[in-house]
Write an enzyme that holds these catalytic residues in place. Structure first.
Site, PDB file in Angstrom:
ATOM      1  N   ARG A  66      29.577  40.711  -0.778  1.00  0.00           N
ATOM      2  CA  ARG A  66      29.322  40.759   0.668  1.00  0.00           C
ATOM      3  C   ARG A  66      30.497  40.234   1.480  1.00  0.00           C
ATOM      4  O   ARG A  66      30.659  40.572   2.652  1.00  0.00           O
ATOM      5  CB  ARG A  66      28.013  40.037   0.997  1.00  0.00           C
ATOM      6  CG  ARG A  66      26.814  40.933   0.767  1.00  0.00           C
ATOM      7  CD  ARG A  66      25.537  40.179   0.627  1.00  0.00           C
ATOM      8  NE  ARG A  66      25.383  39.666  -0.725  1.00  0.00           N
ATOM      9  CZ  ARG A  66      24.622  38.643  -1.058  1.00  0.00           C
ATOM     10  NH1 ARG A  66      23.952  38.010  -0.134  1.00  0.00           N
ATOM     11  NH2 ARG A  66      24.535  38.259  -2.313  1.00  0.00           N
ATOM     12  N   GLU A 103      23.502  27.368 -11.333  1.00  0.00           N
ATOM     13  CA  GLU A 103      22.348  26.519 -11.638  1.00  0.00           C
ATOM     14  C   GLU A 103      22.048  26.571 -13.144  1.00  0.00           C
ATOM     15  O   GLU A 103      21.810  25.550 -13.773  1.00  0.00           O
ATOM     16  CB  GLU A 103      21.144  27.008 -10.832  1.00  0.00           C
ATOM     17  CG  GLU A 103      20.153  25.904 -10.596  1.00  0.00           C
ATOM     18  CD  GLU A 103      19.059  26.353  -9.643  1.00  0.00           C
ATOM     19  OE1 GLU A 103      19.187  27.421  -9.039  1.00  0.00           O
ATOM     20  OE2 GLU A 103      18.071  25.603  -9.542  1.00  0.00           O
TER      21      GLU A 103
HETATM   22  P1  AMP Z   1      27.210  29.266  -4.240  1.00  0.00           P
HETATM   23  O1  AMP Z   1      28.321  29.463  -5.238  1.00  0.00           O
HETATM   24  O2  AMP Z   1      26.060  28.494  -4.796  1.00  0.00           O
HETATM   25  O3  AMP Z   1      27.728  28.696  -2.938  1.00  0.00           O
HETATM   26  O4  AMP Z   1      26.589  30.697  -3.946  1.00  0.00           O
HETATM   27  C1  AMP Z   1      27.197  31.537  -3.033  1.00  0.00           C
HETATM   28  C2  AMP Z   1      27.056  32.995  -3.425  1.00  0.00           C
HETATM   29  O5  AMP Z   1      25.727  33.333  -3.784  1.00  0.00           O
HETATM   30  C3  AMP Z   1      27.422  33.842  -2.229  1.00  0.00           C
HETATM   31  O6  AMP Z   1      28.227  34.918  -2.650  1.00  0.00           O
HETATM   32  C4  AMP Z   1      26.090  34.271  -1.646  1.00  0.00           C
HETATM   33  O7  AMP Z   1      26.166  35.601  -1.224  1.00  0.00           O
HETATM   34  C5  AMP Z   1      25.078  34.115  -2.788  1.00  0.00           C
HETATM   35  N1  AMP Z   1      23.867  33.353  -2.376  1.00  0.00           N
HETATM   36  C6  AMP Z   1      23.499  32.119  -2.808  1.00  0.00           C
HETATM   37  N2  AMP Z   1      22.346  31.725  -2.259  1.00  0.00           N
HETATM   38  C7  AMP Z   1      21.956  32.720  -1.436  1.00  0.00           C
HETATM   39  C8  AMP Z   1      20.832  32.907  -0.536  1.00  0.00           C
HETATM   40  N3  AMP Z   1      19.865  31.985  -0.397  1.00  0.00           N
HETATM   41  N4  AMP Z   1      20.773  34.053   0.172  1.00  0.00           N
HETATM   42  C9  AMP Z   1      21.736  34.994   0.046  1.00  0.00           C
HETATM   43  N5  AMP Z   1      22.803  34.881  -0.770  1.00  0.00           N
HETATM   44  C10 AMP Z   1      22.920  33.763  -1.513  1.00  0.00           C
END
Ligand code: AMP
Length: 182
Positions: A66, A103
């Site tokens: 995205r 996670e």
């Molecule tokens: P993180 O590495 O945990 O910061 O996860 C970020 C990535 O996961 C991004 O590319 C987001 O598009 C996706 N992502 C994580 N949580 C969500 C959520 N609640 N809604 C939409 N996309 C998410």
């Protein structure tokens, strides 16, 4: 260049919450309803353009997938190049890669070794739709720096404030979020 309360509301209202996707307990922030809303998408891209035209950036780097949508559009508006940071195994030329924890388990992202090499010490803005734990963005910022460029800021449409992602990423680069979720 600050986002007005009205603009923030237009963007926030255009993001759809999907409960329990892709797994129970997660509220997925669906940005497809922002993209197909010409007013909200316009407000968002115009704000990003007004803010980042002052930065003298050399490249935008977008995170798979995205981050490509907002990043590629912004790069074109700013008249600069776009670099995709992709999930492992998708880029065809020589890559450098970075692992990060999820996670459950481990993931890996990659960038082409020569992606920023046309401009020495290139100033790069990193973009994704959302920051949660910050693991993906932190790995992406490290990759940009390892590729010989300088990640000057990371920008997200949505920041999840209840996780430590933003705080952690601030140790690697500046962080900007348009809307925050508590
Ligand atoms: P993180 O590495 O945990 O910061 O996860 C970020 C990535 O996961 C991004 O590319 C987001 O598009 C996706 N992502 C994580 N949580 C969500 C959520 N609640 N809604 C939409 N996309 C998410």
């Amino acid at each position: 260049m600050k986002l007005s309360q009205t603009e923030k509301k237009i963007i926030t209202n255009a993001i759809r919450d999907i409960k329990d996707f892709p797994q129970p307990g997660i509220i997925f922030k669906d940005i497809t309803t922002l993209l197909n809303n010409k007013e909200a998408y316009g407000v968002l891209m115009n704000h990003l353009y007004q803010k980042y035209k002052e930065y003298n950036l050399d490249f935008i780097a977008g995170i798979d997938a995205r981050g490509f949508i907002f990043g590629a559009a912004l790069a074109q508006m700013l008249g600069i190049g776009f670099v995709p940071i992709r999930k492992k195994g998708k880029l065809p030329y020589t890559t450098i890669s970075e692992k990060y924890s999820l996670e459950y388990g481990i993931d890996e992202i990659e960038v082409h070794l020569d992606a920023f090499s046309s401009i020495p010490h290139a100033k790069v803005l990193l973009i994704d739709d959302l920051i949660a734990t910050g693991g993906t963005a932190n790995a992406a910022a490290k990759l940009i720096n390892q590729a010989g460029a300088n990640c000057v800021e990371a920008c997200f449409v949505i920041g999840l404030n209840f996780l430590d992602g933003i705080k952690n990423l601030k140790q690697t680069t500046n962080v900007y979020t348009l809307v925050e979720v508590d």
